[in-house]
Motif scaffolding. Structure first.
Motif, PDB file in Angstrom:
ATOM      1  N   SER A   6       0.866  -1.178   0.000  1.00 29.88           N
ATOM      2  CA  SER A   6       0.000   0.000   0.000  1.00 29.88           C
ATOM      3  C   SER A   6       0.896   1.219   0.000  1.00 29.88           C
ATOM      4  O   SER A   6       1.967   1.230   0.594  1.00 29.88           O
ATOM      5  N   SER A   7       0.473   2.261  -0.676  1.00 28.90           N
ATOM      6  CA  SER A   7       1.287   3.451  -0.826  1.00 28.90           C
ATOM      7  C   SER A   7       0.411   4.680  -0.727  1.00 28.90           C
ATOM      8  O   SER A   7      -0.776   4.621  -1.008  1.00 28.90           O
ATOM      9  N   THR A   8       1.029   5.794  -0.338  1.00 30.30           N
ATOM     10  CA  THR A   8       0.276   7.033  -0.275  1.00 30.30           C
ATOM     11  C   THR A   8       0.213   7.713  -1.629  1.00 30.30           C
ATOM     12  O   THR A   8      -0.517   8.660  -1.805  1.00 30.30           O
ATOM     13  N   SER A   9       0.982   7.239  -2.598  1.00 31.30           N
ATOM     14  CA  SER A   9       0.984   7.887  -3.904  1.00 31.30           C
ATOM     15  C   SER A   9      -0.246   7.476  -4.698  1.00 31.30           C
ATOM     16  O   SER A   9      -0.807   6.411  -4.506  1.00 31.30           O
ATOM     17  N   THR A  10      -0.639   8.332  -5.607  1.00 30.35           N
ATOM     18  CA  THR A  10      -1.793   8.074  -6.449  1.00 30.35           C
ATOM     19  C   THR A  10      -1.392   7.097  -7.544  1.00 30.35           C
ATOM     20  O   THR A  10      -0.379   7.269  -8.195  1.00 30.35           O
ATOM     21  N   SER A  11      -2.198   6.079  -7.743  1.00 30.89           N
ATOM     22  CA  SER A  11      -1.903   5.079  -8.748  1.00 30.89           C
ATOM     23  C   SER A  11      -2.712   5.390 -10.001  1.00 30.89           C
ATOM     24  O   SER A  11      -3.918   5.196 -10.019  1.00 30.89           O
ATOM     25  N   VAL A  12      -2.053   5.881 -11.006  1.00 29.98           N
ATOM     26  CA  VAL A  12      -2.685   6.214 -12.273  1.00 29.98           C
ATOM     27  C   VAL A  12      -1.897   5.532 -13.371  1.00 29.98           C
ATOM     28  O   VAL A  12      -0.676   5.603 -13.398  1.00 29.98           O
ATOM     29  N   GLY A  13      -2.596   4.859 -14.269  1.00 31.63           N
ATOM     30  CA  GLY A  13      -1.929   4.220 -15.387  1.00 31.63           C
ATOM     31  C   GLY A  13      -1.432   5.254 -16.382  1.00 31.63           C
ATOM     32  O   GLY A  13      -1.816   6.418 -16.353  1.00 31.63           O
ATOM     33  N   VAL A  14      -0.556   4.821 -17.252  1.00 25.95           N
ATOM     34  CA  VAL A  14      -0.036   5.698 -18.293  1.00 25.95           C
ATOM     35  C   VAL A  14      -0.967   5.640 -19.490  1.00 25.95           C
ATOM     36  O   VAL A  14      -1.139   4.595 -20.112  1.00 25.95           O
ATOM     37  N   ASP A  15      -1.594   6.766 -19.793  1.00 29.44           N
ATOM     38  CA  ASP A  15      -2.465   6.865 -20.954  1.00 29.44           C
ATOM     39  C   ASP A  15      -1.701   7.369 -22.172  1.00 29.44           C
ATOM     40  O   ASP A  15      -2.051   7.058 -23.302  1.00 29.44           O
ATOM     41  N   THR A  16      -0.650   8.176 -21.918  1.00 26.84           N
ATOM     42  CA  THR A  16       0.124   8.777 -23.009  1.00 26.84           C
ATOM     43  C   THR A  16       1.603   8.627 -22.715  1.00 26.84           C
ATOM     44  O   THR A  16       2.050   8.926 -21.608  1.00 26.84           O
ATOM     45  N   LEU A  17       2.354   8.179 -23.701  1.00 22.40           N
ATOM     46  CA  LEU A  17       3.802   8.005 -23.576  1.00 22.40           C
ATOM     47  C   LEU A  17       4.495   8.837 -24.638  1.00 22.40           C
ATOM     48  O   LEU A  17       4.164   8.742 -25.819  1.00 22.40           O
ATOM     49  N   ILE A  18       5.432   9.659 -24.200  1.00 22.10           N
ATOM     50  CA  ILE A  18       6.248  10.419 -25.145  1.00 22.10           C
ATOM     51  C   ILE A  18       7.621   9.759 -25.142  1.00 22.10           C
ATOM     52  O   ILE A  18       8.346   9.823 -24.150  1.00 22.10           O
ATOM     53  N   GLY A  19       7.945   9.085 -26.249  1.00 19.50           N
ATOM     54  CA  GLY A  19       9.157   8.282 -26.361  1.00 19.50           C
ATOM     55  C   GLY A  19      10.439   9.087 -26.342  1.00 19.50           C
ATOM     56  O   GLY A  19      10.452  10.304 -26.556  1.00 19.50           O
ATOM     57  N   ARG A  20      11.540   8.385 -26.097  1.00 21.67           N
ATOM     58  CA  ARG A  20      12.851   9.005 -25.944  1.00 21.67           C
ATOM     59  C   ARG A  20      13.285   9.790 -27.179  1.00 21.67           C
ATOM     60  O   ARG A  20      13.965  10.793 -27.069  1.00 21.67           O
ATOM     61  N   GLN A  21      12.907   9.356 -28.343  1.00 20.78           N
ATOM     62  CA  GLN A  21      13.321  10.023 -29.582  1.00 20.78           C
ATOM     63  C   GLN A  21      12.329  11.095 -30.036  1.00 20.78           C
ATOM     64  O   GLN A  21      12.472  11.643 -31.125  1.00 20.78           O
ATOM     65  N   THR A  22      11.354  11.418 -29.196  1.00 23.37           N
ATOM     66  CA  THR A  22      10.312  12.375 -29.561  1.00 23.37           C
ATOM     67  C   THR A  22      10.565  13.724 -28.912  1.00 23.37           C
ATOM     68  O   THR A  22      10.899  13.807 -27.739  1.00 23.37           O
ATOM     69  N   GLU A  23      10.394  14.788 -29.714  1.00 17.45           N
ATOM     70  CA  GLU A  23      10.486  16.157 -29.201  1.00 17.45           C
ATOM     71  C   GLU A  23       9.214  16.884 -29.607  1.00 17.45           C
ATOM     72  O   GLU A  23       8.859  16.930 -30.783  1.00 17.45           O
ATOM     73  N   ILE A  24       8.523  17.447 -28.620  1.00 17.72           N
ATOM     74  CA  ILE A  24       7.290  18.169 -28.881  1.00 17.72           C
ATOM     75  C   ILE A  24       7.529  19.651 -28.667  1.00 17.72           C
ATOM     76  O   ILE A  24       8.038  20.059 -27.615  1.00 17.72           O
ATOM     77  N   LEU A  25       7.169  20.446 -29.665  1.00 14.67           N
ATOM     78  CA  LEU A  25       7.279  21.899 -29.580  1.00 14.67           C
ATOM     79  C   LEU A  25       5.868  22.456 -29.456  1.00 14.67           C
ATOM     80  O   LEU A  25       5.098  22.425 -30.405  1.00 14.67           O
ATOM     81  N   GLY A  26       5.527  22.935 -28.261  1.00 14.24           N
ATOM     82  CA  GLY A  26       4.188  23.445 -28.010  1.00 14.24           C
ATOM     83  C   GLY A  26       3.642  22.893 -26.710  1.00 14.24           C
ATOM     84  O   GLY A  26       4.213  21.979 -26.108  1.00 14.24           O
TER      85      GLY A  26
END
Length: 167
Positions: free
Chosen positions: A14-34
């Motif tokens: 049990s943990s005090t942190s919020t357990s939320v799944g990953v819905d969106t992954l930005i990969g290592r080779q990805t760069e987002i401008l904006g």
């Protein structure tokens, strides 16, 4: 946080942190401008040059790996950081800074967890939910610019020490 919803697992800690799944992954080779606006969970292995903003959902979470970086302000209720952020971080619920976390900017938080080795080049500003943020230089954020009240400064120092001890 990472790994999604695995159903009913009685052997998990049990943990005090919020357990939320990953819905969106930005990969290592990805760069987002904006700017990036999201709901649920966002994991960043790549680079974002812009603001990262979560919906009003208090369970929304951002995780940034040691390879990930964000150049812009972050406004997310729950943050787990092991990479870099250049900009202010507003974590209305909880922020956890892992050993390789680097922030150049102010951190506004309700609950903070910092591992040895993490670095913040800016102010840590506590927000207890009442709207009167306190920073580690003493007093409320608004008062930090104004005059000094010795009794209030002692109280702020006591709260600061308590925050460090209790995490």
């Amino acid at each position: 946080m990472f790994g999604g919803n695995s159903g009913n697992n009685s052997s998990s800690k049990s943990s005090t942190s919020t357990s939320v799944g990953v819905d969106t992954l930005i990969g290592r080779q990805t760069e987002i401008l904006g700017d990036v606006r999201f709901t649920g969970g966002l994991h960043v292995d790549g680079k974002i040059k812009g603001k990262v903003i979560a919906s009003a959902d208090k369970a929304a979470a951002l995780s940034v790996s040691e390879h990930g970086s964000i150049e812009g302000d972050v406004r997310v209720p729950n943050v787990v950081l092991n990479g870099t952020v250049t900009g202010d971080v507003h974590a209305s619920q909880k922020i956890a800074l892992s050993a390789k976390a680097r922030i150049t900017g102010n951190v506004f938080y309700r609950i903070i967890e910092m591992e040895s080795g993490s670095k913040v080049n800016g102010q840590l500003v506590h927000d207890d939910g009442t709207g009167a943020s306190e920073n580690f230089s003493g007093g409320t954020a608004a008062k930090a610019e104004g005059g000094s009240d010795p009794q209030s400064d002692e109280l702020s120092e006591a709260r600061r020490v308590k925050g460090i001890v209790n995490g």
